[in-house]
Structures are given as structure tokens and as C-alpha cells.
Design a protein around this motif. Structure first.
Motif, PDB file in Angstrom:
ATOM      1  N   GLY A 220       9.840   3.168   5.348  1.00 52.30           N
ATOM      2  CA  GLY A 220       8.712   2.265   5.524  1.00 52.30           C
ATOM      3  C   GLY A 220       8.956   0.851   5.048  1.00 52.30           C
ATOM      4  N   SER A 221       9.454   0.696   3.818  1.00 54.40           N
ATOM      5  CA  SER A 221       9.661  -0.656   3.291  1.00 54.40           C
ATOM      6  C   SER A 221      10.802  -1.363   4.011  1.00 54.40           C
ATOM      7  CB  SER A 221       9.948  -0.612   1.786  1.00 54.40           C
ATOM      8  OG  SER A 221      11.152   0.077   1.526  1.00 54.40           O
ATOM      9  N   GLY A 222      11.759  -0.603   4.564  1.00 57.94           N
ATOM     10  CA  GLY A 222      12.814  -1.213   5.362  1.00 57.94           C
ATOM     11  C   GLY A 222      12.244  -1.855   6.608  1.00 57.94           C
ATOM     12  N   GLY A 223      11.312  -1.156   7.258  1.00 54.12           N
ATOM     13  CA  GLY A 223      10.653  -1.723   8.426  1.00 54.12           C
ATOM     14  C   GLY A 223       9.782  -2.912   8.085  1.00 54.12           C
ATOM     15  N   ARG A 224       9.155  -2.889   6.900  1.00 55.61           N
ATOM     16  CA  ARG A 224       8.246  -3.964   6.511  1.00 55.61           C
ATOM     17  C   ARG A 224       8.957  -5.230   6.057  1.00 55.61           C
ATOM     18  NH1 ARG A 224       5.739   0.451   3.894  1.00 55.61           N
ATOM     19  NH2 ARG A 224       6.511  -0.177   1.838  1.00 55.61           N
ATOM     20  N   LEU A 225      10.142  -5.052   5.433  1.00 54.91           N
ATOM     21  CA  LEU A 225      10.709  -6.160   4.668  1.00 54.91           C
ATOM     22  C   LEU A 225      12.086  -6.619   5.119  1.00 54.91           C
ATOM     23  CD1 LEU A 225       9.735  -4.849   1.113  1.00 54.91           C
ATOM     24  CD2 LEU A 225       8.390  -6.323   2.624  1.00 54.91           C
ATOM     25  N   ALA A 226      12.793  -5.851   5.935  1.00 55.05           N
ATOM     26  CA  ALA A 226      14.157  -6.204   6.333  1.00 55.05           C
ATOM     27  C   ALA A 226      14.170  -6.907   7.684  1.00 55.05           C
ATOM     28  CB  ALA A 226      15.030  -4.957   6.384  1.00 55.05           C
ATOM     29  N   GLY A 227      15.311  -7.528   8.003  1.00 62.46           N
ATOM     30  CA  GLY A 227      15.519  -8.084   9.328  1.00 62.46           C
ATOM     31  C   GLY A 227      14.540  -9.168   9.720  1.00 62.46           C
ATOM     32  N   GLY A 228      14.160 -10.011   8.784  1.00 62.26           N
ATOM     33  CA  GLY A 228      13.236 -11.096   9.086  1.00 62.26           C
ATOM     34  C   GLY A 228      11.775 -10.726   8.951  1.00 62.26           C
ATOM     35  N   ASN A 229      11.491  -9.465   8.673  1.00 64.94           N
ATOM     36  CA  ASN A 229      10.107  -9.046   8.472  1.00 64.94           C
ATOM     37  C   ASN A 229       9.684  -9.313   7.028  1.00 64.94           C
ATOM     38  OD1 ASN A 229       9.869  -7.993  11.116  1.00 64.94           O
ATOM     39  ND2 ASN A 229      10.909  -6.123  10.467  1.00 64.94           N
ATOM     40  N   SER A 230       8.416  -9.601   6.835  1.00 61.00           N
ATOM     41  CA  SER A 230       7.885  -9.783   5.486  1.00 61.00           C
ATOM     42  C   SER A 230       6.416  -9.412   5.487  1.00 61.00           C
ATOM     43  CB  SER A 230       8.075 -11.225   5.010  1.00 61.00           C
ATOM     44  OG  SER A 230       7.631 -11.356   3.671  1.00 61.00           O
ATOM     45  N   SER A 231       6.154  -8.118   5.451  1.00 60.77           N
ATOM     46  CA  SER A 231       4.784  -7.600   5.470  1.00 60.77           C
ATOM     47  C   SER A 231       4.600  -6.615   4.321  1.00 60.77           C
ATOM     48  CB  SER A 231       4.498  -6.917   6.814  1.00 60.77           C
ATOM     49  OG  SER A 231       4.674  -7.806   7.886  1.00 60.77           O
ATOM     50  N   PRO A 232       4.615  -7.113   3.084  1.00 62.49           N
ATOM     51  CA  PRO A 232       4.509  -6.205   1.941  1.00 62.49           C
ATOM     52  C   PRO A 232       3.124  -5.588   1.827  1.00 62.49           C
ATOM     53  CG  PRO A 232       4.350  -8.465   1.194  1.00 62.49           C
ATOM     54  CD  PRO A 232       4.690  -8.521   2.659  1.00 62.49           C
ATOM     55  N   GLN A 233       3.053  -4.457   1.146  1.00 64.01           N
ATOM     56  CA  GLN A 233       1.772  -3.817   0.887  1.00 64.01           C
ATOM     57  C   GLN A 233       1.817  -3.151  -0.478  1.00 64.01           C
ATOM     58  OE1 GLN A 233       1.778  -1.011   4.231  1.00 64.01           O
ATOM     59  NE2 GLN A 233       2.278   0.662   2.821  1.00 64.01           N
ATOM     60  N   PHE A 234       0.658  -3.048  -1.124  1.00 59.05           N
ATOM     61  CA  PHE A 234       0.578  -2.353  -2.399  1.00 59.05           C
ATOM     62  C   PHE A 234       0.318  -0.859  -2.217  1.00 59.05           C
ATOM     63  CE2 PHE A 234      -0.826  -6.506  -4.568  1.00 59.05           C
ATOM     64  CZ  PHE A 234       0.464  -6.749  -5.019  1.00 59.05           C
ATOM     65  N   ALA A 235      -0.288  -0.475  -1.110  1.00 61.50           N
ATOM     66  CA  ALA A 235      -0.655   0.928  -0.901  1.00 61.50           C
ATOM     67  C   ALA A 235       0.591   1.806  -0.799  1.00 61.50           C
ATOM     68  CB  ALA A 235      -1.485   1.061   0.371  1.00 61.50           C
ATOM     69  N   CYS A 236       0.506   3.018  -1.331  1.00 60.45           N
ATOM     70  CA  CYS A 236       1.562   4.018  -1.192  1.00 60.45           C
ATOM     71  C   CYS A 236       1.162   4.911  -0.018  1.00 60.45           C
ATOM     72  CB  CYS A 236       1.686   4.834  -2.477  1.00 60.45           C
ATOM     73  SG  CYS A 236       3.203   5.824  -2.578  1.00 60.45           S
ATOM     74  N   PRO A 237       1.888   4.846   1.116  1.00 59.24           N
ATOM     75  CA  PRO A 237       1.430   5.498   2.344  1.00 59.24           C
ATOM     76  C   PRO A 237       1.155   6.992   2.220  1.00 59.24           C
ATOM     77  CG  PRO A 237       3.184   3.963   2.841  1.00 59.24           C
ATOM     78  CD  PRO A 237       3.108   4.052   1.346  1.00 59.24           C
ATOM     79  N   ASN A 238       1.952   7.696   1.440  1.00 61.45           N
ATOM     80  CA  ASN A 238       1.755   9.137   1.270  1.00 61.45           C
ATOM     81  C   ASN A 238       1.685   9.439  -0.220  1.00 61.45           C
ATOM     82  OD1 ASN A 238       1.608  11.898   1.539  1.00 61.45           O
ATOM     83  ND2 ASN A 238       3.694  12.160   2.310  1.00 61.45           N
ATOM     84  N   SER A 239       0.585   9.028  -0.843  1.00 58.59           N
ATOM     85  CA  SER A 239       0.501   9.077  -2.304  1.00 58.59           C
ATOM     86  C   SER A 239       0.558  10.500  -2.847  1.00 58.59           C
ATOM     87  CB  SER A 239      -0.780   8.382  -2.782  1.00 58.59           C
ATOM     88  OG  SER A 239      -1.926   8.991  -2.217  1.00 58.59           O
ATOM     89  N   SER A 240       0.047  11.475  -2.130  1.00 57.65           N
ATOM     90  CA  SER A 240       0.063  12.851  -2.640  1.00 57.65           C
ATOM     91  C   SER A 240       1.481  13.382  -2.789  1.00 57.65           C
ATOM     92  CB  SER A 240      -0.744  13.771  -1.723  1.00 57.65           C
ATOM     93  OG  SER A 240      -0.158  13.833  -0.431  1.00 57.65           O
TER      94      SER A 240
END
Length: 356
Positions: A220-240
């Protein structure tokens, strides 16, 4: 410049106020102005085995299926060697099914990636033992560098499902390292530390639906933050599953103690960016250090990688068996008090936490 905190005999920096009101801190050192390795508690790998998607995990499952010669690659396969930069090679090897390690045997040579060493096996390093290796089948030269251009990967044990790979079953080396440090240094302050949790986000990036074995995967964070992307989030997608807590039902309750690492998303919110040098934000210390976040499993190299902050402040990937610095993260309870209202959180007047 006003987020310094003195707590439990150490200095910390405030990362953020969490959704539950607790205060997330990252270790700064034994002095407020500590830099480099002095702003860390030491060095560790994340997991000693990099050769499966499982090992991006703060905890992970146990790969159980054995194979050999599992993939053939054509195209750039591994990093270059030069005339002075050699790797160990041999035409023979053994595999230990108890440990999951390959070991070069027979006549072991120091060589470069040239046609002389076609059909040789290598851990592509000076090591003679590894959890995955490559048989060199084609090489080429570019300038002064020699590269493996085609190879056959040998991967040993591998997982066969996402559930098996990412089961919270075995502690990572990092989890053990951090929890041992907490037990020695913070256990007496346990009542001041919140069980907010730490996210080891193993969600899959868009376009990836497997995430096991040696399947090429971006998390997930690779898709959000790598390769020119910069869409950080604080939420943990699968917290359980991925939020490591001790007893907090919002998480997985698989943590022994209330300690973890900063996430790559938190680094980006603070000013760190993928592959961009930045020495002018508070997370820069002049030394590299781990984050909690997986980035990818790169199938060509058969290596799992997590994010880390480099010594120059940029956010970048590092394979999980690499060794770099550790900066713990903790969360203070929302009702914490400071000893003096004149404290303003600067390096000269850090907030000093009141201990009753």
C-alpha cells in the motif's frame, strides 16, 4: 523546532497527536541535540530472510513449500560488478531444509559477472550462504560494469498464499530488538505509554492481488509514496491485522510491549519524500533508520524491502536483511503533564514529562 520532549531519561520528538489524543514520539537520543547514530538505539536488520513476501512483516508466517530453479529471468537481473568488485561463486551448492539457507560448496571463486562464470551460482555478494541465489546464464558489459543479464533464481522455501505469508505467527528481528529495548529501558514507565498501536501496512497497492512467495508485489505505501506519488495517510488500512497493539481491540493484540517505528506516511507528512534529498526537516539526523512500512517484493532480485529514511533525509527502500539504525516510536497517554508551564518544546526548553 518546538517538538522536543524529555521522558524516561531520553529525548524525543513529537510526530503528531493521534486520533485518540495520545502523543506519538520518535526517539532523539540521550541529549536533545543528538545527531547521527547518537539519535538511534543501535542497528538491526528487519528480518534476516529477505527471499519471500512474508518478510516485510513486523510479524510473519512461515513459508513451507520448497522449490528450486523457480524462475528464469531475461533482462537486467542484478547489480553490476567491476574488476575490483567481485562476488563469491561456485558450480555447486547445498540446501539446508532446516534453516532455509543455500551454501556454496566445491570450488568457490571470486568473480565478476562475465561469460567466464556462466552456469555459476552466486548469492551476489561476498557471502557463501543465503536464502536465495541466482545461477548466471547470460552476462553483458556496460562501460566498466558487468551485469547479470539472464539468470535462474533459486528461492528455497516460499509461501503459497497471502494468508500464509502474512500470518502474525513469528516475530521479526525488528520486533524482538525493539521489545528487548523497551523491557530494559521503558518498562518502569509503562503506565505513561499508550497502547495506540503501530501500523505495519501490508495492504496491496492497486494492481497487485497476491503478495506471497516470490511474486512481484507493491504494498500500500509503495503505491502511495513511490514513483512520483505522494498521497500519505494516517489510517491503517487493515488495523485488525496490521496495527500492532498489546491489548487494544482496535489492533491485533500481537505486541508484547507498546513500542514500534515511524511509518513511511508519517515521514512524508513531516517533509520526507521518495528519492528527494532533504536535510531541513526535524526527522533528518544525518543517519539512516528504519520505518515500519513495507514497500515491495522485487521478484527479479528475490528481495523483500521496507522503507527507510536515508542519511541524507530522503525516503527510500532497503531490503529487509539490510542492517541500519533503529529509532523507536512510542505514544504517551493523553493525560500526560509537563513539569513546568514555561517549557515551550524548543531544544533549549524541551517539554519535561511529569512522573508521579
Amino acid at each position: 523546532d518546538n517538538n522536543y520532549v524529555s521522558f524516561a531519561g531520553y529525548y524525543w520528538r513529537i510526530i503528531r497527536i493521534n486520533e485518540d489524543g495520545s502523543i506519538r514520539l520518535i526517539y532523539q537520543g540521550e541529549t536533545a541535540g543528538a545527531t547521527g547514530s547518537n539519535a538511534t538505539i543501535g542497528k538491526s536488520d528487519f528480518n534476516s530472510h529477505p527471499g519471500d513476501n512474508a518478510f516485510v512483516g513486523y510479524m510473519h508466517g512461515t513459508p513451507t513449500t520448497y522449490t528450486d530453479g523457480v524462475n528464469n529471468y531475461t533482462g537486467w537481473v542484478w547489480a553490476s560488478t567491476t574488476g575490483t568488485n567481485t562476488v563469491k561463486m561456485s558450480k555447486e551448492y547445498t540446501f539446508d531444509k532446516n534453516t532455509g539457507f543455500y551454501t556454496l560448496t566445491g570450488t568457490i571463486v571470486d568473480g565478476t559477472y562475465t561469460e567466464t562464470y556462466h552456469d555459476y551460482y552466486t548469492c551476489y555478494s561476498q557471502s557463501t550462504s543465503c536464502t536465495h541465489m541466482i545461477k548466471i546464464t547470460e552476462t553483458k558489459k556496460e562501460g566498466n560494469n558487468y551485469q547479470i543479464w539472464a539468470g535462474e533464481t533459486h528461492a528455497g522455501y516460499f509461501s503459497t498464499s497471502y494468508e500464509q505469508a502474512h500470518k502474525n505467527e513469528v516475530n521479526s528481528d525488528m520486533k524482538t530488538y525493539l521489545e528487548n529495548w523497551y523491557e530494559k529501558n521503558l518498562l518502569n514507565y509503562n503506565n505513561y505509554i499508550a497502547d495506540t498501536g503501530f501500523c505495519n501496512d501490508r495492504s496491496l497497492a492497486k494492481g497487485y492481488n497476491q503478495g506471497f512467495g516470490i511474486v512481484h508485489t507493491y504494498y500500500g505505501s509503495g503505491g502511495r509514496l513511490a514513483g512520483g506519488n505522494s498521497s500519505p495517510q494516517f489510517a491503517c488500512p487493515n488495523s485488525s491485522h496490521d496495527l500492532f497493539t498489546v491489548s487494544n481491540n482496535k489492533g491485533n493484540k500481537n505486541a508484547k510491549y507498546k513500542i514500534g517505528l515511524i511509518t513511511s506516511d508519517e515521514v512524508v507528512y513531516a517533509g520526507g519524500l521518495y528519492n528527494v534529498v532533504n536535510t531541513n526537516y526535524y526527522l533528518y539526523t544525518g543517519a539512516g533508520y528504519w520505518t515500519m512500512s513495507p514497500i515491495n517484493f522485487y521478484a527479479t532480485h528475490s528481495r523483500a524491502s521496507n522503507w527507510h529514511v536515508r542519511a541524507n533525509g530522503e525516503l527510500y527502500q532497503i531490503h529487509v536483511s539490510g542492517v541500519t539504525n533503529v529509532r523507536p516510536t512510542i505514544n504517551l497517554i493523553p493525560t500526560i503533564e509537563i513539569t513546568d508551564t514555561n517549557q515551550d518544546g524548543t531544544i533549549e526548553k524541551p517539554y519535561v514529562i511529569k512522573i508521579n
